[in-house]
Design a protein around this motif. Structure first.
Motif, PDB file in Angstrom:
ATOM      1  N   ALA A 161       7.925  16.152   7.398  1.00 27.00           N
ATOM      2  CA  ALA A 161       8.746  14.977   7.107  1.00 27.00           C
ATOM      3  C   ALA A 161       9.578  14.581   8.323  1.00 27.00           C
ATOM      4  O   ALA A 161       9.676  13.399   8.674  1.00 27.00           O
ATOM      5  N   ALA A 215      15.769  16.175   7.355  1.00 25.30           N
ATOM      6  CA  ALA A 215      14.502  16.661   6.797  1.00 25.30           C
ATOM      7  C   ALA A 215      14.550  18.181   6.836  1.00 25.30           C
ATOM      8  O   ALA A 215      13.806  18.838   7.569  1.00 25.30           O
ATOM      9  N   GLY A 248      11.390  14.390   2.664  1.00 23.71           N
ATOM     10  CA  GLY A 248      10.665  15.638   2.495  1.00 23.71           C
ATOM     11  C   GLY A 248      11.104  16.421   1.282  1.00 23.71           C
ATOM     12  O   GLY A 248      11.541  15.870   0.261  1.00 23.71           O
ATOM     13  N   CYS A 256       5.592  14.832   1.682  1.00 24.03           N
ATOM     14  CA  CYS A 256       6.498  15.059   2.809  1.00 24.03           C
ATOM     15  C   CYS A 256       6.237  14.057   3.926  1.00 24.03           C
ATOM     16  O   CYS A 256       7.164  13.467   4.494  1.00 24.03           O
ATOM     17  N   GLY A 295       8.827  11.030   4.872  1.00 22.62           N
ATOM     18  CA  GLY A 295       9.298  11.025   6.253  1.00 22.62           C
ATOM     19  C   GLY A 295       9.021   9.695   6.928  1.00 22.62           C
ATOM     20  O   GLY A 295       9.884   9.143   7.630  1.00 22.62           O
TER      21      GLY A 295
END
Length: 396
Positions: free
Chosen positions: A14, A162, A361, A378, A382
């Motif tokens: 992410a 993240a 994420g 994820c 992201g």
């Protein structure tokens, strides 16, 4: 104190995806990682074969995210299973799709893909700082880090967090960020293990079968069922077949297993009726149905060798109660549920309580089984957070 346009904290999929999107938008990006190297959990996930995504219809794919499906759907629509494959191929990875629809790199490892990805980020001018552990913000809003060279402060126009969930702490996902965000008024859902093994107190009878795989079975817990294998381990059961049932098991549902899912109860009843009245249960299971040793052992372990009336043989085979002793500890889980609550974020995944700070994420409150769903979400979140953050950075 130094400054950058965009700061990304955490270098899992992410975080790296957010950094790439920010850099492509023209931002000067710095990524910070607490560990000595980047992508540690990503690399660990790829040790047994990196399952990138799953090639199946979008409706089936999205349903894997259960209650979070509606929230994640716009993000997954912009970066779906097909897009994940195109992205990986763009990084020089040849892919193949297994019979289950799961997509893997031909190399069956994460390291070649990660190396290519980092080279791309280097080409985009993304700066990396390792051994930088984020500890919060200063009074003026700069990110504060503990580093080998002492306290470092970095101000940024936008920040993407993240930081992962709360499992596999040794790889970086320790959930310590939760206290920092909670202190700033961010609503969080409690962490809970997901995709995790099951504890069972085996008798000595099971010792010869440790490490054996239970194949061609169907597991059931509450409303969830899973047709997947599980391995008999020293501490219980491990594997995708039982991992997928974690949400129901967390909620207190009981576990059962159909040891012969390819045979209906009617067929089994007819087969049993064709046997003589004196046939023994063990003989019928072993010679009549040809159950492998691991299945036989599990059957008698769960029935505790007690006499079972003939009229219950079929029903027990089709729904053998598995007496569990709870789930393995959260730090052993592949992933975690819980994290930043949806209502704490706007549509671009920016924290309402901390403008200019985005999340992506596994630190978001969503859950999914293994099979490519975790990694795809994820990457998708992201990308979404990185693009939204880039727009805010431009506005500023």
């Amino acid at each position: 104190m130094s400054h950058c346009n965009a700061l990304v904290i955490g270098t899992g999929p992410a975080g790296l995806m957010a950094a790439e999107e920010l850099a492509r938008a023209g931002c000067r990006v710095t990524v910070a990682e607490a560990k000595p190297s980047v992508g540690r959990k990503f690399l660990m996930a790829g040790k047994s074969g990196l399952n990138l995504t799953k090639d199946e219809p979008a409706s089936m794919f999205n349903s894997a995210y259960a209650d979070a499906a509606a929230w994640l759907q716009p993000m997954l629509a912009k970066f779906d299973a097909r897009a994940v494959q195109d992205w990986a191929r763009g990084l020089g990875q040849d892919l193949f799709t297994g019979s289950s629809g799961r997509v893997f790199p031909v190399a069956m490892k994460a390291s070649p893909l990660l190396r290519a990805w980092l080279a791309r980020l280097d080409g985009l001018g993304v700066a990396r700082q390792t051994r930088w552990r984020w500890t919060g913000w200063t009074e003026c809003g700069a990110a504060r880090f503990d580093t080998p060279h002492g306290l470092q402060e970095l101000a940024a126009d936008v920040t993407v967090l993240a930081l992962g969930g709360a499992s596999w702490a040794r790889l970086g996902s320790d959930g310590a960020w939760a206290e920092i965000l909670a202190a700033r008024g961010v609503e969080l859902a409690a962490f809970a293990p997901s995709n995790v093994g099951i504890n069972l107190d085996w008798s000595a009878h099971m010792a010869p079968h440790l490490g054996a795989a239970l194949k061609s079975v169907r597991w059931q817990a509450g409303d969830l069922s899973s047709r997947g294998e599980a391995t008999i381990s020293r501490r219980g059961l491990e594997g995708g077949g039982v991992y997928a049932l974690t949400p129901a098991l967390r909620a207190g549902a009981t576990l059962s297993v159909d040891l012969v899912p390819d045979l209906t109860a009617e067929v089994l009843t007819k087969r049993l009726a064709s046997k003589g009245a004196k046939v023994r249960l063990s003989h019928w299971l072993r010679n009549g149905l040809r159950l492998p040793p691991a299945k036989l052992a599990l059957f008698f372990e769960m029935t505790q060798g007690a006499p079972l009336p003939r009229e219950k043989w079929v029903a027990t085979l089709k729904a053998l109660p598995v007496r569990t002793a709870g789930l393995r500890p959260m730090d052993e889980a592949i992933s975690t549920a819980g994290g930043v609550a949806r209502r704490s974020l706007d549509d671009g995944l920016m924290l309402r309580a901390i403008p200019g700070v985005f999340c992506a994420g596994e630190m978001l409150d969503w859950d999914a089984p293994t099979g490519g769903y975790l990694l795809t979400a994820c990457l998708a979140t992201g990308r979404w957070a990185g693009r939204a953050a880039a727009q805010v950075a431009k506005v500023r």
